[in-house]
Enzyme design. Structure first.
Site, PDB file in Angstrom:
ATOM      1  N   CYS A  76     -34.987  -3.922  76.386  1.00 52.83           N
ATOM      2  CA  CYS A  76     -35.669  -5.005  77.104  1.00 52.83           C
ATOM      3  C   CYS A  76     -34.709  -5.768  78.001  1.00 52.83           C
ATOM      4  O   CYS A  76     -33.969  -6.641  77.537  1.00 52.83           O
ATOM      5  CB  CYS A  76     -36.340  -5.945  76.106  1.00 52.83           C
ATOM      6  SG  CYS A  76     -37.232  -7.286  76.917  1.00 52.83           S
ATOM      7  N   CYS A  87     -35.383  -9.498  78.166  1.00 49.65           N
ATOM      8  CA  CYS A  87     -34.885 -10.276  77.029  1.00 49.65           C
ATOM      9  C   CYS A  87     -33.357 -10.385  77.057  1.00 49.65           C
ATOM     10  O   CYS A  87     -32.806 -11.435  76.784  1.00 49.65           O
ATOM     11  CB  CYS A  87     -35.265  -9.627  75.698  1.00 49.65           C
ATOM     12  SG  CYS A  87     -36.850  -8.826  75.645  1.00 49.65           S
ATOM     13  N   ASP A  88     -32.681  -9.293  77.333  1.00 44.33           N
ATOM     14  CA  ASP A  88     -31.243  -9.231  77.074  1.00 44.33           C
ATOM     15  C   ASP A  88     -30.349  -9.117  78.312  1.00 44.33           C
ATOM     16  O   ASP A  88     -29.124  -9.185  78.195  1.00 44.33           O
ATOM     17  CB  ASP A  88     -30.940  -8.038  76.143  1.00 44.33           C
ATOM     18  CG  ASP A  88     -31.626  -8.202  74.796  1.00 44.33           C
ATOM     19  OD1 ASP A  88     -31.717  -9.345  74.326  1.00 44.33           O
ATOM     20  OD2 ASP A  88     -32.077  -7.200  74.226  1.00 44.33           O
TER      21      ASP A  88
END
Ligand code: NDP
Length: 323
Positions: free
Chosen positions: A136, A139-140
């Site tokens: 992701c 997200c990261d």
């Protein structure tokens, strides 16, 4: 009390818990069958920085604990087990677990999706604790500011993730196992036009190198798809984008899905222009990643969980079924 429940919610990610909170507050006394991976994909994420309401971020597992407590607070009953089989062809609906057969007038399916992985040795460990392997970018990606990373895959997700990562990373190499890309032309062109993106084909990742601080990834082993020749390639992070698998196998074809197994909802479910979370079977609703392959965010999943609970509540009321 009748042994037929008003509502069974299958799955316990942001979609399922949100559906439970709304259904419980609507006095439906929902029963949630959480699945064995309680909390879903967020349980393997580190910090969630993009969920509104947490300006300082929150760890994925902690956030899911909050979701659970909120669902319990309003009277949701939760069974931490897997659903093995369902019967949506007969009413009331039947939901089977390993040791029980349950019945309900309405069901919400919120079983999520799982990222596809290469299943290489050490992958599970590298996916937890920010060690460099993730699926992701949204997200990261932020954690790889100023670094060089690899995106594995050749579909639209890989192109989108790579483009997004160029906001933070100095170089993004898309590794694809074929010379041809599955991605749409426009998405591929956008990646090609981005000076920070390089394409490496036809290669696949054959292993991870972990010389970095705290056992973090500092490179990958790439294998040429035809010659099978291997080479080391430096990377501070690896973003897997080889597709997702919706967790809908247990339905065994009882709900209409697209060819990828994602449950069709709303207008797509029966061809009528009705928005919402209804599926091809009246009284069965779906929300979250098991019916969404586009947004796949905790907040969009939670939003659709709220919609599913409202849809279920209204449907039950219309049928005069809720007790
Ligand atoms: P796709 O299934 O489209 O692509 C998966 C990619 O991963 C392919 O390049 C495939 O290679 C590769 N792959 C699969 N398995 C392996 C493996 N074991 N080893 C190496 N490579 C592998 O998945 P996406 O997640 O990219 O997209 C899913 C859907 O979501 C699509 O319909 C897509 O269009 C849509 N989407 C749309 C977006 C948008 O419009 N903004 C953004 C993101 C997704 P191969 O081709 O060789 O099989």
């Amino acid at each position: 009390m009748s042994s037929i429940r008003n509502l069974i919610i299958i799955g316990s990610g942001p979609a399922g818990y949100t559906a439970a909170i709304y259904a419980a507050r609507a006095n439906l006394k929902p029963l949630m069958i959480s699945g064995l991976e309680v909390g879903g994909q967020l349980m393997t994420t580190t910090e969630v920085e993009n969920y509104p309401g947490f300006p300082k971020g929150i760890m994925g597992p902690e956030m899911m604990q909050h979701f659970r407590e909120q669902a319990l607070r309003f009277g949701t009953e939760i069974k931490d087990t897997n659903v093995t089989e369902v019967d949506f062809k007969n009413k009331p609906f039947t939901v089977k677990t390993a040791d029980e057969t349950l019945q309900a007038h309405a069901v919400i399916v919120s079983t999520g999706a799982s990222a596809r992985w290469l299943n290489l040795p050490g992958e599970l460990e590298l996916r937890t604790g920010g060690k460099g392997l993730t699926a992701c970018a949204t997200c990261d990606g932020f954690f790889y500011r100023g670094k060089e990373v690899v995106v594995m895959g050749g579909g639209d997700s890989a192109m989108e993730e790579a483009n997004f990562l160029t906001k933070f990373c100095t170089k993004v190499t898309i590794v694809n196992r074929r010379n041809e890309f599955r991605a749409s032309k426009i998405m591929l062109q956008r990646a090609k036009d981005n000076p920070k993106i390089a394409l490496k084909t036809p290669y696949a990742i054959a292993g991870y190198k972990t010389g970095g601080e705290g056992g973090k990834i500092d490179g990958v082993v790439l294998e040429h798809s035809e010659t099978k020749k291997k080479e080391d390639f430096p990377a501070a992070g690896v973003f897997m984008a080889i597709g997702h698998i919706p967790n809908t196998q247990f339905l065994k074809g009882q709900l209409k899905t697209d060819e990828g197994g994602y449950i069709l909802t709303g207008p797509m479910a029966d061809g009528k222009p009705t928005p919402g979370t209804r599926t091809s079977i009246e009284g069965v609703f779906a929300c979250g990643d098991c019916q969404d392959h586009i947004y796949r965010q905790a907040v969009t999943a939670a939003g659709s969980g709220c919609s599913a609970a409202i849809d279920a509540e209204r449907w039950l009321a219309k049928q005069g079924l809720a007790h």
